[in-house]
Write an enzyme that holds these catalytic residues in place. Structure first.
Site, mmCIF file in Angstrom:
data_model
loop_
_atom_site.group_PDB
_atom_site.id
_atom_site.type_symbol
_atom_site.label_atom_id
_atom_site.label_comp_id
_atom_site.label_asym_id
_atom_site.label_seq_id
_atom_site.Cartn_x
_atom_site.Cartn_y
_atom_site.Cartn_z
ATOM 1 N N CYS A 100 1.403 7.608 -1.230
ATOM 2 C CA CYS A 100 0.874 7.569 -2.596
ATOM 3 C C CYS A 100 0.089 8.833 -2.912
ATOM 4 O O CYS A 100 0.205 9.385 -4.017
ATOM 5 C CB CYS A 100 -0.007 6.337 -2.783
ATOM 6 S SG CYS A 100 -0.702 6.187 -4.440
ATOM 7 N N CYS A 194 -2.488 -1.778 -2.000
ATOM 8 C CA CYS A 194 -2.696 -2.224 -3.380
ATOM 9 C C CYS A 194 -1.672 -3.245 -3.836
ATOM 10 O O CYS A 194 -2.012 -4.196 -4.545
ATOM 11 C CB CYS A 194 -2.716 -1.026 -4.329
ATOM 12 S SG CYS A 194 -1.125 -0.154 -4.474
#
Length: 358
Positions: A100, A194
């Site tokens: 990410c 997440c």
């Protein structure tokens, strides 16, 4: 003329304090930018990104700074989540946070910073370097240092990045937030991946990768000692979730044969086969020129200690890493980060045989 810094605001206390400190300095035009990557819902059915954005709004209003929002949900699924699933299905254990940072936060987000005419991007990462031209170094708080998660991000992508929390301890960040009366001062830190949230990992993964039952075999005896619902659910060194009874010592995952759908275990946390003296690393990113050999230390997972090693470049663009002493649970697909003292030299993806040879 004051330069503009775009603060990546997550709705948490760290990025809130970053925005506060930069505004307090008075040297920059401070602008908040909230990035939505995933539409996960909490236990009440409310999107967590919506809740986080409300906190960003509250902080921006407190600090009297403008703020924007951008969604990278589509790109995140394509460039991070899809690879995460593909790697797990093939038996690897990827690190989505490293992906990410490289693919989203310091690539796509940087493009948005340029669109907003920003001179700098500031984040709440606990590390040092970036815009000061020194590459990347550990943050001074050893319990919060996040340089490991940035070791795969190209140096150029960090050249305009400010890390205001690199020289601050987490306890000090909380104190600053409370004394400033920031709305997020007591907000809990987010933990885990997440897109998984608080759910058990297996219950999440089975939504995307089908179960594939097979045998669990004791590597030493070559006897079947249990059954599993899918080799992809297990990672090297794992103890929990094996559901094997009647053993004198706890069992640990040693390796996996994805073609035959077998999970191999050994008994005892100090079993010698759980340790490796060397590994290969691919998909390398360097902040400093690679010397041969390079004497340094390496972290094979986020919370593991530094291990002294020698790094040798190979003709195919990978490197061989030889440790001074064997290292436990070296896991294919995980990230390895290289250091000399506090300086992060770079990092890559671990490549080791998934199957131990008899």
């Amino acid at each position: 003329m004051r330069k503009t810094v775009i603060v990546a605001m997550s709705g948490g206390v760290d990025s809130s304090v970053v925005a506060y400190l930069l505004k307090k300095q008075g040297e920059y035009n401070v602008v908040g930018l909230f990035m939505k990557n995933w539409g996960e819902q909490d236990e009440n059915g409310e999107c967590t990104a919506t809740k986080d954005f409300r906190d960003v709004e509250r902080i921006a209003e407190q600090l009297s700074i403008p703020y924007y929002t951008v969604s990278f949900s589509k790109e995140y699924k394509e460039r991070v989540f899809s690879r995460f699933l593909r790697e797990y299905a093939n038996g690897y254990t990827p690190n989505p946070d490293v992906l990410c940072n490289r693919e989203i936060k310091f690539d796509l987000l940087q493009k948005k910073v340029r669109e907003l005419k920003g001179d700098f991007l500031a984040t709440g990462h606990y590390c040092r370097g970036g815009a000061d031209g020194t590459g990347l170094s550990r943050g001074i708080d050893p319990n919060k240092d996040q340089s490991y998660f940035l070791c795969g991000t190209p140096k150029d992508a960090l050249s305009n990045v400010l890390f205001p929390l690199g020289g601050v301890y987490k306890t000090e960040v909380r104190r600053i937030a409370q004394e400033a009366g920031l709305a997020t001062a007591t907000k809990k830190d987010s933990t885990g991946i997440c897109f998984i949230g608080k759910r058990p990992f297996k219950s999440f993964l089975e939504q995307f990768v089908a179960d594939s039952p097979g045998d669990i075999i004791d590597f030493d005896t070559q006897q079947v000692v249990g059954r599993h619902e899918g080799a992809h659910y297990y990672t090297i060194g794992q103890r929990r979730g094996l559901n094997i009874g009647g053993m004198e010592k706890p069992c640990y995952v040693l390796s996996k044969n994805m073609e035959k759908n077998i999970v191999y275990i050994v008994r005892g946390e100090d079993h010698p086969l759980l340790y490796r003296q060397e590994l290969l690393a691919k998909e390398l990113n360097w902040f400093v020129p690679l010397q041969e050999p390079m004497i340094c230390s390496a972290k094979v997972r986020y919370r593991s200690p530094d291990e002294k090693c020698s790094v040798y470049p190979l003709e195919d663009g990978t490197v061989k890493v030889i440790f001074d002493v064997p290292v436990k649970a070296v896991t294919p697909g995980q990230t390895v980060a290289f250091y000399q003292g506090d300086i992060c030299l770079g990092g890559g993806v671990i490549e080791v045989p998934m199957i131990h040879q008899l």
